[in-house]
Design a protein around this motif. Sequence first.
Motif, mmCIF file in Angstrom:
data_model
loop_
_atom_site.group_PDB
_atom_site.id
_atom_site.type_symbol
_atom_site.label_atom_id
_atom_site.label_comp_id
_atom_site.label_asym_id
_atom_site.label_seq_id
_atom_site.Cartn_x
_atom_site.Cartn_y
_atom_site.Cartn_z
ATOM 1 N N PHE A 206 0.845 -1.187 0.000
ATOM 2 C CA PHE A 206 0.000 0.000 0.000
ATOM 3 C C PHE A 206 0.884 1.242 0.000
ATOM 4 N N ASP A 207 0.442 2.268 -0.721
ATOM 5 C CA ASP A 207 1.203 3.507 -0.712
ATOM 6 C C ASP A 207 0.831 4.332 0.520
ATOM 7 N N ASP A 208 1.417 5.518 0.634
ATOM 8 C CA ASP A 208 1.201 6.329 1.836
ATOM 9 C C ASP A 208 -0.191 6.927 1.920
ATOM 10 N N ALA A 209 -0.982 6.771 0.862
ATOM 11 C CA ALA A 209 -2.387 7.170 0.914
ATOM 12 C C ALA A 209 -3.295 5.970 1.186
ATOM 13 N N GLY A 210 -2.687 4.773 1.278
ATOM 14 C CA GLY A 210 -3.459 3.570 1.554
ATOM 15 C C GLY A 210 -3.938 2.835 0.322
ATOM 16 N N VAL A 211 -3.572 3.303 -0.871
ATOM 17 C CA VAL A 211 -4.002 2.654 -2.113
ATOM 18 C C VAL A 211 -3.148 1.410 -2.353
ATOM 19 N N MET A 212 -3.814 0.327 -2.775
ATOM 20 C CA MET A 212 -3.104 -0.926 -2.991
ATOM 21 C C MET A 212 -2.141 -0.828 -4.170
ATOM 22 N N LEU A 213 -0.930 -1.350 -3.988
ATOM 23 C CA LEU A 213 0.070 -1.472 -5.038
ATOM 24 C C LEU A 213 0.200 -2.947 -5.379
ATOM 25 N N VAL A 214 0.241 -3.262 -6.669
ATOM 26 C CA VAL A 214 0.280 -4.648 -7.125
ATOM 27 C C VAL A 214 1.608 -4.934 -7.808
ATOM 28 N N SER A 215 2.256 -6.012 -7.421
ATOM 29 C CA SER A 215 3.516 -6.402 -8.030
ATOM 30 C C SER A 215 3.310 -6.756 -9.500
ATOM 31 N N PRO A 216 4.273 -6.417 -10.364
ATOM 32 C CA PRO A 216 4.179 -6.820 -11.776
ATOM 33 C C PRO A 216 4.216 -8.335 -11.956
ATOM 34 N N ARG A 217 4.542 -9.076 -10.899
ATOM 35 C CA ARG A 217 4.501 -10.538 -10.994
ATOM 36 C C ARG A 217 3.073 -11.064 -11.109
ATOM 37 N N LEU A 218 2.084 -10.233 -10.766
ATOM 38 C CA LEU A 218 0.686 -10.643 -10.874
ATOM 39 C C LEU A 218 0.114 -10.126 -12.187
ATOM 40 N N SER A 219 -0.161 -11.014 -13.111
ATOM 41 C CA SER A 219 -0.753 -10.606 -14.386
ATOM 42 C C SER A 219 -2.177 -10.113 -14.158
ATOM 43 N N VAL A 220 -2.725 -9.429 -15.160
ATOM 44 C CA VAL A 220 -4.105 -8.961 -15.072
ATOM 45 C C VAL A 220 -5.051 -10.128 -14.880
ATOM 46 N N ASP A 221 -4.781 -11.236 -15.552
ATOM 47 C CA ASP A 221 -5.635 -12.421 -15.401
ATOM 48 C C ASP A 221 -5.611 -12.925 -13.963
ATOM 49 N N ILE A 222 -4.420 -13.009 -13.377
ATOM 50 C CA ILE A 222 -4.313 -13.474 -11.987
ATOM 51 C C ILE A 222 -5.018 -12.507 -11.043
#
Length: 264
Positions: A206-222
């Motif tokens: 999560f960033d400093d505003a609380g928004v979720m950050l997603v690793s590039p290891r997770l494809s859009v399908d996943i």
Amino acid sequence: MNPLQRSLIEKLGHDHGFEHVLPGAPHTVALASARHGARADVSLLSGAEGLFMIVEAATPALLPEMRRTFPNLSFAAGFAASSEAELAALLRRAASLARALPSQAARDFESEVSRRLSELPKGLGDTEVERLVRQRVGQQKFRSAMLDYWGGACAVTGLAMPELLRASHAKPWAECSTDAERLDVFNGFLLVANLDALFDGFLVSFDDAGVMLVSPRLSVDIQNRLGLRQGMALRWLSDQHRRYLAWHRERLHAIAGRSGMRAD
């Protein structure tokens, strides 16, 4: 304050985390508990219907958290409740925070570890056994504190089914330098099981505003299969969370590489 009003406030305190009544001023009910160090002084609002509560706590984080939870009831000196239900909510939240926030959880942890070690048969109290006892008790206390702090609901989805929720550390147990860090309610989040697995595996942060950050290891399908969607965020975030999140994001970057990370 008449006897009926006093009795009602005392019962509300007993039912919502403040089971003791302390001697006090005739126009105030002073409430306390053996389970935490907070005190609540409740009086009638002058010239108006309602009640006024002043909270005293050992931890400085409690009042800011209370004011964040109840912005419409918050005043400079305390909190105003227009009904019994509002006073009950104030008391319940104050008690939950007092149990969860540092350093009550750490004191409870040390007390429980000492009790369990004293119950072991002679000869079993070696360093490795103590380490295992401390870890088991600590994880139980951390989960309990997380449930109190987040009101029994996922920090992101708001799902309120404790059996599906996990207390997830931002800085892992094994990498914390002290028990205070391990038990710090701000060192992690109460998350539904799939988000816990992702957060624990440094696949989301999560960033400093609380928004979720997603690793590039997770494809859009996943991401779609896992139910991740754009704009997912923490229900709230305090300043105390941010230093642990900074550590967590650095680890995510180190594992995934510094290119291609995005917020979803």
